[in-house]
Design a protein around this motif. Structure first.
Motif, PDB file in Angstrom:
ATOM      1  N   GLY A  38       0.931  -1.202   0.038  1.00  0.00           N
ATOM      2  CA  GLY A  38       0.009   0.087   0.036  1.00  0.00           C
ATOM      3  C   GLY A  38       0.716   1.377  -0.043  1.00  0.00           C
ATOM      4  O   GLY A  38       0.251   2.362   0.293  1.00  0.00           O
ATOM      5  N   ARG A  39       2.384   1.154  -0.195  1.00  0.00           N
ATOM      6  CA  ARG A  39       3.155   2.302  -0.193  1.00  0.00           C
ATOM      7  C   ARG A  39       3.809   2.510  -1.550  1.00  0.00           C
ATOM      8  O   ARG A  39       3.886   1.155  -2.201  1.00  0.00           O
ATOM      9  CB  ARG A  39       4.186   2.327   0.787  1.00  0.00           C
ATOM     10  CG  ARG A  39       3.315   2.614   2.154  1.00  0.00           C
ATOM     11  CD  ARG A  39       4.342   2.820   3.235  1.00  0.00           C
ATOM     12  NE  ARG A  39       3.765   3.006   4.646  1.00  0.00           N
ATOM     13  CZ  ARG A  39       4.149   3.371   5.650  1.00  0.00           C
ATOM     14  NH1 ARG A  39       5.446   3.727   5.510  1.00  0.00           N
ATOM     15  NH2 ARG A  39       3.563   3.783   6.657  1.00  0.00           N
ATOM     16  N   PHE A  40       4.321   3.404  -1.987  1.00  0.00           N
ATOM     17  CA  PHE A  40       5.067   3.687  -3.249  1.00  0.00           C
ATOM     18  C   PHE A  40       6.279   3.065  -3.000  1.00  0.00           C
ATOM     19  O   PHE A  40       7.195   3.601  -2.045  1.00  0.00           O
ATOM     20  CB  PHE A  40       5.031   5.028  -3.537  1.00  0.00           C
ATOM     21  CG  PHE A  40       3.944   5.540  -4.053  1.00  0.00           C
ATOM     22  CD1 PHE A  40       2.914   4.911  -4.873  1.00  0.00           C
ATOM     23  CD2 PHE A  40       3.408   6.901  -3.512  1.00  0.00           C
ATOM     24  CE1 PHE A  40       1.574   5.502  -5.150  1.00  0.00           C
ATOM     25  CE2 PHE A  40       2.344   7.618  -3.744  1.00  0.00           C
ATOM     26  CZ  PHE A  40       1.147   6.589  -4.743  1.00  0.00           C
ATOM     27  N   ALA A  41       6.861   2.048  -3.541  1.00  0.00           N
ATOM     28  CA  ALA A  41       8.310   1.388  -3.516  1.00  0.00           C
ATOM     29  C   ALA A  41       9.105   2.023  -4.786  1.00  0.00           C
ATOM     30  O   ALA A  41      10.273   1.952  -4.619  1.00  0.00           O
ATOM     31  CB  ALA A  41       8.118  -0.190  -3.639  1.00  0.00           C
ATOM     32  N   GLU A  42       8.431   2.165  -6.064  1.00  0.00           N
ATOM     33  CA  GLU A  42       9.190   2.736  -6.909  1.00  0.00           C
ATOM     34  C   GLU A  42       8.317   4.038  -7.550  1.00  0.00           C
ATOM     35  O   GLU A  42       7.208   3.916  -7.560  1.00  0.00           O
ATOM     36  CB  GLU A  42       9.198   1.759  -8.156  1.00  0.00           C
ATOM     37  CG  GLU A  42      10.314   0.582  -7.755  1.00  0.00           C
ATOM     38  CD  GLU A  42      10.380  -0.250  -9.032  1.00  0.00           C
ATOM     39  OE1 GLU A  42      10.505   0.088 -10.163  1.00  0.00           O
ATOM     40  OE2 GLU A  42      10.217  -1.562  -8.591  1.00  0.00           O
ATOM     41  N   HIS A  43       8.884   4.809  -7.911  1.00  0.00           N
ATOM     42  CA  HIS A  43       8.366   6.001  -8.339  1.00  0.00           C
ATOM     43  C   HIS A  43       9.057   6.438  -9.989  1.00  0.00           C
ATOM     44  O   HIS A  43      10.319   6.949  -9.474  1.00  0.00           O
ATOM     45  CB  HIS A  43       7.990   7.177  -7.631  1.00  0.00           C
ATOM     46  CG  HIS A  43       7.404   8.263  -8.101  1.00  0.00           C
ATOM     47  ND1 HIS A  43       6.968   9.304  -7.298  1.00  0.00           N
ATOM     48  CD2 HIS A  43       6.717   8.701  -9.159  1.00  0.00           C
ATOM     49  CE1 HIS A  43       6.371  10.242  -8.059  1.00  0.00           C
ATOM     50  NE2 HIS A  43       6.218   9.894  -9.268  1.00  0.00           N
ATOM     51  N   ARG A  44       8.593   6.430 -10.998  1.00  0.00           N
ATOM     52  CA  ARG A  44       9.302   6.933 -12.211  1.00  0.00           C
ATOM     53  C   ARG A  44       8.352   8.197 -12.567  1.00  0.00           C
ATOM     54  O   ARG A  44       7.150   8.100 -12.847  1.00  0.00           O
ATOM     55  CB  ARG A  44       9.356   5.916 -13.171  1.00  0.00           C
ATOM     56  CG  ARG A  44      10.063   4.751 -12.756  1.00  0.00           C
ATOM     57  CD  ARG A  44      10.145   3.506 -13.622  1.00  0.00           C
ATOM     58  NE  ARG A  44      10.501   2.277 -13.268  1.00  0.00           N
ATOM     59  CZ  ARG A  44      11.702   2.100 -13.245  1.00  0.00           C
ATOM     60  NH1 ARG A  44      12.884   2.953 -13.830  1.00  0.00           N
ATOM     61  NH2 ARG A  44      12.065   0.904 -12.788  1.00  0.00           N
ATOM     62  N   MET A  45       9.115   9.420 -12.934  1.00  0.00           N
ATOM     63  CA  MET A  45       8.353  10.635 -13.175  1.00  0.00           C
ATOM     64  C   MET A  45       9.024  11.150 -14.555  1.00  0.00           C
ATOM     65  O   MET A  45      10.282  11.238 -14.412  1.00  0.00           O
ATOM     66  CB  MET A  45       8.390  11.578 -12.050  1.00  0.00           C
ATOM     67  CG  MET A  45       7.562  12.633 -11.937  1.00  0.00           C
ATOM     68  SD  MET A  45       7.946  13.825 -11.114  1.00  0.00           S
ATOM     69  CE  MET A  45       8.017  12.926  -9.432  1.00  0.00           C
ATOM     70  N   VAL A  46       8.138  11.448 -15.357  1.00  0.00           N
ATOM     71  CA  VAL A  46       8.517  12.089 -16.593  1.00  0.00           C
ATOM     72  C   VAL A  46       7.950  13.292 -16.823  1.00  0.00           C
ATOM     73  O   VAL A  46       6.590  13.243 -16.830  1.00  0.00           O
ATOM     74  CB  VAL A  46       8.305  11.174 -17.906  1.00  0.00           C
ATOM     75  CG1 VAL A  46       8.654  11.943 -19.298  1.00  0.00           C
ATOM     76  CG2 VAL A  46       8.887   9.782 -17.678  1.00  0.00           C
ATOM     77  N   ALA A  47       8.568  14.431 -16.640  1.00  0.00           N
ATOM     78  CA  ALA A  47       7.974  15.873 -17.150  1.00  0.00           C
ATOM     79  C   ALA A  47       8.965  16.764 -17.213  1.00  0.00           C
ATOM     80  O   ALA A  47      10.119  16.467 -16.875  1.00  0.00           O
ATOM     81  CB  ALA A  47       7.370  16.282 -15.546  1.00  0.00           C
ATOM     82  N   ASP A  48       8.677  17.585 -17.896  1.00  0.00           N
ATOM     83  CA  ASP A  48       9.784  18.841 -18.336  1.00  0.00           C
ATOM     84  C   ASP A  48       9.466  20.060 -17.593  1.00  0.00           C
ATOM     85  O   ASP A  48       8.521  20.947 -17.627  1.00  0.00           O
ATOM     86  CB  ASP A  48       9.720  19.253 -19.864  1.00  0.00           C
ATOM     87  CG  ASP A  48      10.485  20.247 -20.228  1.00  0.00           C
ATOM     88  OD1 ASP A  48      11.361  20.738 -19.633  1.00  0.00           O
ATOM     89  OD2 ASP A  48      10.320  20.766 -21.603  1.00  0.00           O
ATOM     90  N   ASN A  49      10.120  20.060 -16.429  1.00  0.00           N
ATOM     91  CA  ASN A  49      10.121  21.235 -15.455  1.00  0.00           C
ATOM     92  C   ASN A  49      11.047  22.360 -15.838  1.00  0.00           C
ATOM     93  O   ASN A  49      11.214  23.109 -14.982  1.00  0.00           O
ATOM     94  CB  ASN A  49      10.319  20.646 -14.093  1.00  0.00           C
ATOM     95  CG  ASN A  49       9.234  19.937 -13.416  1.00  0.00           C
ATOM     96  OD1 ASN A  49       8.030  20.241 -13.799  1.00  0.00           O
ATOM     97  ND2 ASN A  49       9.568  19.008 -12.608  1.00  0.00           N
ATOM     98  N   THR A  50      11.426  22.458 -16.884  1.00  0.00           N
ATOM     99  CA  THR A  50      12.435  23.621 -17.683  1.00  0.00           C
ATOM    100  C   THR A  50      11.645  24.912 -17.152  1.00  0.00           C
ATOM    101  O   THR A  50      12.245  25.775 -16.713  1.00  0.00           O
ATOM    102  CB  THR A  50      12.773  23.428 -18.773  1.00  0.00           C
ATOM    103  OG1 THR A  50      13.628  22.085 -19.074  1.00  0.00           O
ATOM    104  CG2 THR A  50      13.508  24.586 -19.366  1.00  0.00           C
TER     105      THR A  50
END
Length: 127
Positions: A107-119
């Protein structure tokens, strides 16, 4: 398949914790050994390290709000398409489309992959 109502509520509570910038609330969603991978950046290993990196960023803005556009789940994997709205201290807002991929353990996040352009965010913070 599309995310269930329960999963959408869970995600909303998580993103609300992010918006609050409350370290303890955010921390409660992560396993101790979480791995966060943001785009092409090196992976961040461990809850404490992730918070050491992320909390100072949240403190540089008024808030970070997420509007969930789509969400899917398959077993312990959740994929979210969202629009992140960074509300800056000077009153401006900067938006970025993002995709989050989460793998859950107990019930918790063990892996988090994030794709975003925060430029645009970092340009606004430095400009």
């Amino acid at each position: 398949m599309r995310a269930s109502e329960a999963t959408l509520k869970f995600l909303t509570r998580y993103y609300d914790a992010i918006e609050s910038a409350d370290r303890d609330r955010i921390s409660s969603y992560y396993t101790e050994d979480i791995t966060l991978t943001f785009g092409n950046d090196p992976a961040i290993h461990g809850r404490e390290k992730l918070l050491e990196v992320f909390i100072p960023i949240l403190r540089r803005v008024r808030s970070l709000h997420h509007d969930i556009a789509n969400a899917w789940e398959d077993g312990d994997v959740i994929i979210v398409e969202a629009i992140g709205v960074w509300n800056l201290l000077d009153g401006r807002s900067v938006s970025a489309n993002a995709v989050d991929i989460f793998v859950l353990t107990d019930g918790r996040f063990a892996e988090h992959r994030m794709v975003a352009d925060n430029t645009p965010l970092f340009s606004a913070l430095e400009g």
